[in-house]
Design an enzyme around this catalytic site. Structure first.
Site, PDB file in Angstrom:
ATOM      1  N   GLY A   1       0.846  -1.198   0.000  1.00  0.00           N
ATOM      2  CA  GLY A   1       0.000   0.000   0.000  1.00  0.00           C
ATOM      3  C   GLY A   1       0.878   1.243   0.000  1.00  0.00           C
ATOM      4  O   GLY A   1       0.522   2.284   0.554  1.00  0.00           O
TER       5      GLY A   1
ATOM      6  N   ASP B   1     -24.537   9.802  10.122  1.00  0.00           N
ATOM      7  CA  ASP B   1     -23.335  10.294  10.808  1.00  0.00           C
ATOM      8  C   ASP B   1     -22.295   9.200  10.970  1.00  0.00           C
ATOM      9  O   ASP B   1     -21.180   9.465  11.393  1.00  0.00           O
ATOM     10  CB  ASP B   1     -23.705  10.797  12.218  1.00  0.00           C
ATOM     11  CG  ASP B   1     -24.193  12.237  12.228  1.00  0.00           C
ATOM     12  OD1 ASP B   1     -25.011  12.584  13.097  1.00  0.00           O
ATOM     13  OD2 ASP B   1     -23.756  13.014  11.350  1.00  0.00           O
TER      14      ASP B   1
ATOM     15  N   VAL C   1      -0.883   6.717   3.913  1.00  0.00           N
ATOM     16  CA  VAL C   1       0.154   6.475   4.920  1.00  0.00           C
ATOM     17  C   VAL C   1       1.478   6.101   4.270  1.00  0.00           C
ATOM     18  O   VAL C   1       2.547   6.527   4.702  1.00  0.00           O
ATOM     19  CB  VAL C   1      -0.282   5.361   5.904  1.00  0.00           C
ATOM     20  CG1 VAL C   1       0.742   5.188   7.014  1.00  0.00           C
ATOM     21  CG2 VAL C   1      -1.649   5.679   6.497  1.00  0.00           C
TER      22      VAL C   1
ATOM     23  N   THR D   1      -6.469   6.323  14.585  1.00  0.00           N
ATOM     24  CA  THR D   1      -7.838   6.850  14.560  1.00  0.00           C
ATOM     25  C   THR D   1      -8.055   7.473  13.171  1.00  0.00           C
ATOM     26  O   THR D   1      -7.547   6.949  12.192  1.00  0.00           O
ATOM     27  CB  THR D   1      -8.034   7.864  15.704  1.00  0.00           C
ATOM     28  OG1 THR D   1      -6.923   8.771  15.701  1.00  0.00           O
ATOM     29  CG2 THR D   1      -8.075   7.140  17.043  1.00  0.00           C
TER      30      THR D   1
ATOM     31  N   TYR E   1     -15.180  -5.247   6.532  1.00  0.00           N
ATOM     32  CA  TYR E   1     -13.854  -4.650   6.698  1.00  0.00           C
ATOM     33  C   TYR E   1     -13.343  -4.868   8.124  1.00  0.00           C
ATOM     34  O   TYR E   1     -12.196  -5.238   8.340  1.00  0.00           O
ATOM     35  CB  TYR E   1     -13.950  -3.156   6.395  1.00  0.00           C
ATOM     36  CG  TYR E   1     -12.679  -2.369   6.627  1.00  0.00           C
ATOM     37  CD1 TYR E   1     -12.442  -1.733   7.850  1.00  0.00           C
ATOM     38  CD2 TYR E   1     -11.720  -2.241   5.628  1.00  0.00           C
ATOM     39  CE1 TYR E   1     -11.279  -1.005   8.059  1.00  0.00           C
ATOM     40  CE2 TYR E   1     -10.563  -1.507   5.827  1.00  0.00           C
ATOM     41  CZ  TYR E   1     -10.353  -0.887   7.049  1.00  0.00           C
ATOM     42  OH  TYR E   1      -9.207  -0.167   7.259  1.00  0.00           O
TER      43      TYR E   1
END
Lengths: 368, 385
Positions: B77, B341, B82, B235, B207
């Site tokens: 990745g 939300d 990241v 997070t 996931y």
């Protein structure tokens, strides 16, 4: 081909030639490409009266405890006219391999699958090899469920267990509680692999409308079990040990105090219920298949029944230095009773006697 | 890959018989890189691996002072949010060390859902360490539609990377989890011990389970082979090189893209949801610096939460305000409360991180937002969206 309601359909009907066959597509069943290029199609073989028509049923793990019981029930009247039942064993196909699984599906072209195959072991082997239990079972399960989807299998019934439930929990356990916490530390590899069958089923339903489901038996026993004393489960282990104790004129050594409580289900009763689930049970959420809480027995009750089953007259010694395992894992069979209030389980002593008789008659070839 | 055959009872023997057959290779693996002898290999009975692996793991040059010597680090990745941040920290901030090779793998080069392609990549690059970031990732709405694909693809990616790492003798793998995979019904704040204690949120269980199973696999690898593969739990991340797709992206990049367009087109900014949802945001560059610390120094198998503290939790509205300020957007902001939300709250405790790194400084939020918005505006045409 477009239906009147504007559904897009990709249907390849290359293998089913029965005149009874009809292709019915429901709105939820869309064909979507995904990474493995799925040719998924779902056929409903409903006849006018709503019964399920001719089926080709593939039973993975077909040579095991439950597979053999299903085979017997099918041959003794549980099967229906025109049905084909295929009992697959690991000798024919290694389901850890995607290629071998695909080859088996290509060869047998099932419309339905009863998925029993797994890497299974007793307490001590699980504790040593959690990685292998996790990886091999997750691959077996993913291969069977994914191939079933690809090959348009209408329904898959997989096999879970109360032993995969959370370790910290209230009792009795029921079908809604399976994922509510971490499993017991001794077999988390096996437990998570089994739990993920239910995750896969729910996701298949949500994304493709397929109603693959699973059953949750409690402690099973019967003919054709794995009677290995080290690696086996409590009932077959007891049966093997009692047979040897009688043959050798020695005391019977039982591991644990005998106080642990279990609900035992005879493999033939389980097989009958499996067929009902395959034909009639229409939920995706799994269903516990067990005798009721009122029929919970101690290990000592089981010992007494096996001793009586063999006519064993020697001494019975309880080795309390050995672990009892979980003292209690009471499961609630209310859901089953809601559907089948009148289902009669084989009386325990009769079932144990039949199993002991089978073991004595088949000692040489029995798995141990 | 040798596949366990149930019909061959001889392979059920325990670990001590491997030395008898010339065909089977032993796995030499160090329990901990703090052993000081250079090129030492410690064979312990429980690391003996029966089966047909070609795994040979060598101590990659432990020095007397216990630091890790030259490494070949494969970052799966590598072209993502990241991955790019790690690349920048390694190349521009001195995060890399003398003699190290860093390989940033992308899906263009290798499809990690395929076991064969994964093996080919490991054969080509021969890593000693892996930072495993690759995943099928999406925002709330895509997850809700495709739980099956998220489950299966991520399960296969993770199993392939972890298993092939083991086979190729990789010393350490650091994988990437997320607080979004934690139980939905839980107490707050979340900590590292709680991840498996209940069912994940209904919107992304596919996931979530695939990520959780990385931790199961890590623990089982340690129990059966003594390997200390581990994972981090960030997070909400944001930064340059994100996926800014409005439909499929996450809250911060989605906001940035929408605000940029709203300003450019002179239309109102439509925010999905009420703005009340609470999040801890971590800048990708801070995360990258922490990833390198985990790779080099963090010695546990249990994962570690990488996040700003609870005191820095913000609402989505706070994030909106920061993005609006960064772009100097002056138009109207509308909160569409008919849209979900997602989880209202997922406060995570970073006490474990603070125990190890009490002095680590996170980039101030508004500064990080400004940098990201500037990057997006400057790279709009080529940004992933």
């Amino acid at each position: 081909m477009n239906t009147g309601s504007g559904l897009k359909v990709i249907a390849i009907l290359d293998y089913y030639s029965s005149p009874c066959f009809k292709c019915i597509l429901t709105p939820e069943v869309f064909i979507k490409p995904h990474l493995s290029v799925s040719l998924s199609l779902s056929l409903s073989l409903c006849q006018m009266d709503g019964s399920v028509g001719p089926m080709r049923v593939l039973v993975t793990g077909g040579s095991g405890l439950v597979g053999r019981a299903i085979e017997r029930v099918v041959k003794e009247g549980g099967g229906r006219e025109g049905e084909k039942w295929i009992f697959l064993s690991s000798k024919e196909a290694n389901l850890v391999s995607a290629e071998e699984t695909r080859a088996a599906f290509k060869k047998h072209r099932p419309t339905h699958v009863i998925h029993l195959a797994a890497m299974v072991g007793g307490l001590y082997r699980n504790m040593r090899q959690n990685l292998d239990f996790w990886r091999n079972n997750v691959h077996i399960n993913d291969n069977v469920l994914n191939m079933s989807h690809e090959f348009g299998v209408v329904k898959v019934v997989s096999c879970l267990s109360t032993c995969v439930f959370p370790d910290k929990t209230t009792y009795p356990i029921d079908e809604t509680m399976m994922h509510n916490g971490a499993p017991h530390d001794s077999n988390y590899g096996y437990a998570y692999a089994k739990r993920m069958i239910d995750v896969h089923n729910r996701a298949l339903f949500q994304q493709y409308g397929l109603k693959y489901t699973a059953v949750i038996p409690t402690n099973m026993f019967g003919a054709h079990d794995n009677f290995n004393i080290e690696d086996g489960h409590v009932m077959p282990g007891l049966i093997h040990k009692t047979y040897l104790a009688k043959k050798e004129g020695k005391p019977l050594h039982v591991w644990g105090s005998g106080r642990a409580l279990r609900q035992f289900i005879y493999s033939l009763d389980l097989a009958r219920l499996f067929l009902w689930v395959l034909r009639e049970y229409d939920e995706v959420e799994p269903i516990i298949l067990s005798v009721g809480e009122e029929d919970e027995l101690t290990v000592k009750d089981a010992v007494d029944a096996v001793v009586e089953g063999f006519g064993f007259k020697g001494e019975v010694i309880y080795d309390t230095s050995k672990s009892d395992g979980q003292i209690k894992k009471t499961a609630n069979n209310a859901k089953l009773r809601k559907y089948l209030p009148d289902f009669k389980f084989t009386p325990f002593k009769q079932a144990v006697k039949e199993t002991c008789d089978w073991f004595a008659a088949n000692y040489d070839t029995a798995r141990k």
